[in-house]
Design an enzyme around this catalytic site. Sequence first.
Site, short mmCIF file in Angstrom:
data_model
loop_
_atom_site.label_atom_id
_atom_site.label_comp_id
_atom_site.label_asym_id
_atom_site.label_seq_id
_atom_site.Cartn_x
_atom_site.Cartn_y
_atom_site.Cartn_z
N GLN A 1 22.39 32.13 94.32
CA GLN A 1 22.07 32.78 93.05
C GLN A 1 21.32 31.79 92.15
O GLN A 1 21.76 30.67 91.94
CB GLN A 1 23.35 33.24 92.36
N ARG B 1 35.38 19.27 106.30
CA ARG B 1 35.87 19.85 105.04
C ARG B 1 37.28 20.42 105.11
O ARG B 1 37.81 20.84 104.08
CB ARG B 1 34.89 20.92 104.57
#
Length: 247
Positions: free
Chosen positions: A98, A179
């Site tokens: 975005q 992660r």
Amino acid sequence: MEVTVIPFNEVEVVDKIYTACRTCYAEGTPQEQYDKTQCELTGATGWEKKWKLINHVISSGHTSTVEHTQFTFLISGASRALSHQLVRHRIGVSYSQQSQRYCEFKQGFQYVTPESIKKTSEIRDKYIDTMSTINQAYLDLIELGIPAEDARMVLPNACCTNLTVSINLRALIHLCQERLCTNAQWEIRSMVRQMAKLITDKIPELKPYLVPKCKALGYCNESASRTCGCMPLKEHALQNVYISPEE
């Protein structure tokens, strides 16, 4: 934060990987190998046979064979702090995010609040007040005619963002190894944990691979001050199996 995956066909995923493996290690053309998965290696027995080879190939370190399949994740409500970490994974991953240049947050921006800040009302209120001040500053700039691409300069790392992320299986394995480690930040760990679950819910055979690096290595390669203790440190794990050249 919400993480979803665009629907995928688990049989197609496995057939692509199996065909890549057979291309490397069997006589005959790739077309013949793929056709075999469609007419001969079907049902439960075929599935087991495919995974026997796939597990052997991945375990041997020939992980280029799993680059031929990818998954597309839709991620909303993640912080910009998370996205800055995520885009450091550059190989085998595609991102669409975005834009703060073209999107004007006319109703104010959404933001992520860490659990550590929620612990006490005093700290939480201070955090909320700070975000409110930033929010108003952003809205004031927009109202004054400042372009969104310039008004965004006041937005914090906590500001929410949305992403579409396509990643091949080799890169996803690496992402999980890095992660899901306890040394990774809590937010990206949560996201990757959701990503892994979405895949392993449909293909449980991938569970052994979508794990923290210590589970894949058999030891922790962090320092003694950073290890969570889940696995022995590298030097401890290897000292009993190392054989010197003289021996």
